[in-house]
Design a protein around this motif. Sequence first.
Motif, PDB file in Angstrom:
ATOM      1  N   THR A  26      14.966  16.512  30.844  1.00 22.36           N
ATOM      2  CA  THR A  26      16.109  16.290  31.714  1.00 22.36           C
ATOM      3  C   THR A  26      15.736  15.404  32.890  1.00 22.36           C
ATOM      4  OG1 THR A  26      17.842  17.363  33.022  1.00 22.36           O
ATOM      5  CG2 THR A  26      15.677  18.398  33.067  1.00 22.36           C
ATOM      6  N   MET A  27      16.728  14.722  33.412  1.00 23.51           N
ATOM      7  CA  MET A  27      16.547  13.992  34.650  1.00 23.51           C
ATOM      8  C   MET A  27      16.982  14.919  35.776  1.00 23.51           C
ATOM      9  SD  MET A  27      17.850  10.328  36.062  1.00 23.51           S
ATOM     10  CE  MET A  27      16.496   9.462  35.298  1.00 23.51           C
ATOM     11  N   VAL A  28      16.056  15.234  36.647  1.00 27.58           N
ATOM     12  CA  VAL A  28      16.345  16.084  37.798  1.00 27.58           C
ATOM     13  C   VAL A  28      16.960  15.182  38.860  1.00 27.58           C
ATOM     14  CG1 VAL A  28      15.366  17.584  39.559  1.00 27.58           C
ATOM     15  CG2 VAL A  28      14.477  17.662  37.220  1.00 27.58           C
ATOM     16  N   GLU A  29      18.281  15.289  38.997  1.00 29.47           N
ATOM     17  CA  GLU A  29      18.990  14.437  39.952  1.00 29.47           C
ATOM     18  C   GLU A  29      19.996  15.218  40.785  1.00 29.47           C
ATOM     19  OE1 GLU A  29      20.776  11.363  37.502  1.00 29.47           O
ATOM     20  OE2 GLU A  29      20.987  12.807  35.892  1.00 29.47           O
ATOM     21  N   LEU A  30      19.964  16.535  40.658  1.00 26.20           N
ATOM     22  CA  LEU A  30      20.807  17.407  41.473  1.00 26.20           C
ATOM     23  C   LEU A  30      19.901  18.295  42.323  1.00 26.20           C
ATOM     24  CD1 LEU A  30      23.298  18.556  38.707  1.00 26.20           C
ATOM     25  CD2 LEU A  30      23.722  16.861  40.509  1.00 26.20           C
ATOM     26  N   PRO A  31      20.247  18.507  43.591  1.00 24.79           N
ATOM     27  CA  PRO A  31      19.399  19.376  44.420  1.00 24.79           C
ATOM     28  C   PRO A  31      19.154  20.750  43.784  1.00 24.79           C
ATOM     29  CG  PRO A  31      20.907  18.184  45.824  1.00 24.79           C
ATOM     30  CD  PRO A  31      21.316  17.892  44.394  1.00 24.79           C
ATOM     31  N   ARG A  32      20.164  21.333  43.159  1.00 23.87           N
ATOM     32  CA  ARG A  32      19.978  22.641  42.533  1.00 23.87           C
ATOM     33  C   ARG A  32      18.926  22.557  41.420  1.00 23.87           C
ATOM     34  NH1 ARG A  32      20.690  26.658  39.152  1.00 23.87           N
ATOM     35  NH2 ARG A  32      21.680  28.583  39.860  1.00 23.87           N
ATOM     36  N   ALA A  33      18.946  21.495  40.663  1.00 24.14           N
ATOM     37  CA  ALA A  33      17.966  21.334  39.594  1.00 24.14           C
ATOM     38  C   ALA A  33      16.550  21.242  40.166  1.00 24.14           C
ATOM     39  CB  ALA A  33      18.286  20.102  38.762  1.00 24.14           C
ATOM     40  N   ALA A  34      16.396  20.566  41.281  1.00 22.46           N
ATOM     41  CA  ALA A  34      15.080  20.450  41.907  1.00 22.46           C
ATOM     42  C   ALA A  34      14.604  21.815  42.407  1.00 22.46           C
ATOM     43  CB  ALA A  34      15.128  19.444  43.054  1.00 22.46           C
ATOM     44  N   LEU A  35      15.507  22.570  42.996  1.00 23.50           N
ATOM     45  CA  LEU A  35      15.147  23.882  43.528  1.00 23.50           C
ATOM     46  C   LEU A  35      14.884  24.912  42.438  1.00 23.50           C
ATOM     47  CD1 LEU A  35      17.727  24.062  46.451  1.00 23.50           C
ATOM     48  CD2 LEU A  35      15.249  23.714  46.647  1.00 23.50           C
ATOM     49  N   ARG A  36      15.537  24.765  41.305  1.00 21.89           N
ATOM     50  CA  ARG A  36      15.407  25.722  40.209  1.00 21.89           C
ATOM     51  C   ARG A  36      14.707  25.095  39.001  1.00 21.89           C
ATOM     52  NH1 ARG A  36      16.061  30.800  41.586  1.00 21.89           N
ATOM     53  NH2 ARG A  36      16.325  31.131  39.370  1.00 21.89           N
ATOM     54  N   ALA A  37      13.794  24.195  39.249  1.00 24.36           N
ATOM     55  CA  ALA A  37      13.120  23.470  38.175  1.00 24.36           C
ATOM     56  C   ALA A  37      12.408  24.406  37.200  1.00 24.36           C
ATOM     57  CB  ALA A  37      12.139  22.453  38.758  1.00 24.36           C
ATOM     58  N   ALA A  38      11.903  25.519  37.683  1.00 23.56           N
ATOM     59  CA  ALA A  38      11.213  26.457  36.784  1.00 23.56           C
ATOM     60  C   ALA A  38      12.160  26.969  35.702  1.00 23.56           C
ATOM     61  CB  ALA A  38      10.629  27.623  37.578  1.00 23.56           C
ATOM     62  N   ASP A  39      13.428  27.185  36.062  1.00 22.03           N
ATOM     63  CA  ASP A  39      14.414  27.623  35.065  1.00 22.03           C
ATOM     64  C   ASP A  39      14.634  26.548  34.004  1.00 22.03           C
ATOM     65  OD1 ASP A  39      14.734  29.907  36.606  1.00 22.03           O
ATOM     66  OD2 ASP A  39      16.572  29.198  37.555  1.00 22.03           O
ATOM     67  N   LEU A  40      14.704  25.305  34.436  1.00 22.37           N
ATOM     68  CA  LEU A  40      14.896  24.196  33.497  1.00 22.37           C
ATOM     69  C   LEU A  40      13.666  24.014  32.608  1.00 22.37           C
ATOM     70  CD1 LEU A  40      16.514  21.537  35.853  1.00 22.37           C
ATOM     71  CD2 LEU A  40      17.675  23.170  34.380  1.00 22.37           C
ATOM     72  N   ALA A  41      12.502  24.226  33.198  1.00 26.48           N
ATOM     73  CA  ALA A  41      11.244  23.981  32.477  1.00 26.48           C
ATOM     74  C   ALA A  41      11.060  24.904  31.280  1.00 26.48           C
ATOM     75  CB  ALA A  41      10.067  24.127  33.434  1.00 26.48           C
ATOM     76  N   GLU A  42      11.756  26.023  31.248  1.00 33.78           N
ATOM     77  CA  GLU A  42      11.641  26.922  30.107  1.00 33.78           C
ATOM     78  C   GLU A  42      12.109  26.266  28.811  1.00 33.78           C
ATOM     79  OE1 GLU A  42      13.499  30.685  30.904  1.00 33.78           O
ATOM     80  OE2 GLU A  42      12.417  30.916  32.792  1.00 33.78           O
ATOM     81  N   ASN A  43      13.000  25.273  28.915  1.00 39.78           N
ATOM     82  CA  ASN A  43      13.530  24.605  27.721  1.00 39.78           C
ATOM     83  C   ASN A  43      13.430  23.092  27.772  1.00 39.78           C
ATOM     84  OD1 ASN A  43      14.778  26.800  25.941  1.00 39.78           O
ATOM     85  ND2 ASN A  43      15.444  27.341  27.994  1.00 39.78           N
ATOM     86  N   ALA A  44      12.730  22.562  28.753  1.00 38.98           N
ATOM     87  CA  ALA A  44      12.551  21.115  28.867  1.00 38.98           C
ATOM     88  C   ALA A  44      11.063  20.792  28.737  1.00 38.98           C
ATOM     89  CB  ALA A  44      13.077  20.609  30.208  1.00 38.98           C
ATOM     90  N   GLU A  45      10.775  19.781  27.953  1.00 41.04           N
ATOM     91  CA  GLU A  45       9.381  19.371  27.778  1.00 41.04           C
ATOM     92  C   GLU A  45       8.936  18.375  28.848  1.00 41.04           C
ATOM     93  OE1 GLU A  45       8.364  19.272  23.230  1.00 41.04           O
ATOM     94  OE2 GLU A  45      10.383  18.465  23.564  1.00 41.04           O
ATOM     95  N   PHE A  46       9.885  17.776  29.524  1.00 37.69           N
ATOM     96  CA  PHE A  46       9.532  16.832  30.584  1.00 37.69           C
ATOM     97  C   PHE A  46      10.669  16.739  31.589  1.00 37.69           C
ATOM     98  CE2 PHE A  46      11.841  14.213  27.574  1.00 37.69           C
ATOM     99  CZ  PHE A  46      12.632  13.411  28.390  1.00 37.69           C
ATOM    100  N   PHE A  47      10.332  16.265  32.755  1.00 38.10           N
ATOM    101  CA  PHE A  47      11.300  15.950  33.801  1.00 38.10           C
ATOM    102  C   PHE A  47      11.141  14.482  34.174  1.00 38.10           C
ATOM    103  CE2 PHE A  47      10.925  20.406  35.898  1.00 38.10           C
ATOM    104  CZ  PHE A  47      11.823  20.940  35.005  1.00 38.10           C
ATOM    105  N   SER A  48      12.249  13.873  34.494  1.00 33.66           N
ATOM    106  CA  SER A  48      12.266  12.579  35.150  1.00 33.66           C
ATOM    107  C   SER A  48      13.056  12.828  36.422  1.00 33.66           C
ATOM    108  CB  SER A  48      12.970  11.546  34.262  1.00 33.66           C
ATOM    109  OG  SER A  48      13.062  10.314  34.943  1.00 33.66           O
TER     110      SER A  48
END
Length: 107
Positions: A39-61
């Motif tokens: 996923t592309m982390v482009e929302l403040p909430r996504a940046a703050l909750r990146a650990a939640d996203l990382a459970e199903n994302a192999e990479f961040f941009s």
Amino acid sequence: MHPLVAKGEEMKFLRALTDRVAKQVMTERNREIAYHVGTMVELPRAALRAADLAENAEFFSFGTNDLTQTTFGISRDDSARFLGAYLDKGIFERDPFVTLDREASAS
């Protein structure tokens, strides 16, 4: 890479959808292709909750322009009119579009 993902549940859904469609296409074409889902982390909430996203994302941009715009409420285009004065007056120490805001991240 999925854009504008805000929640872990959303990334989980998108990961499953991507894997399902990829499997279907590879089966139809009788061909295996290695791929990564992120996923592309482009929302403040996504940046703050990146650990939640990382459970199903192999990479961040990181969409630093979008993050800066939504965090400060200014756009790169509009800020050209006043950013110089803000820098001169010390409101910003540096152009927020070219540096990390370490003060906010330490809070």
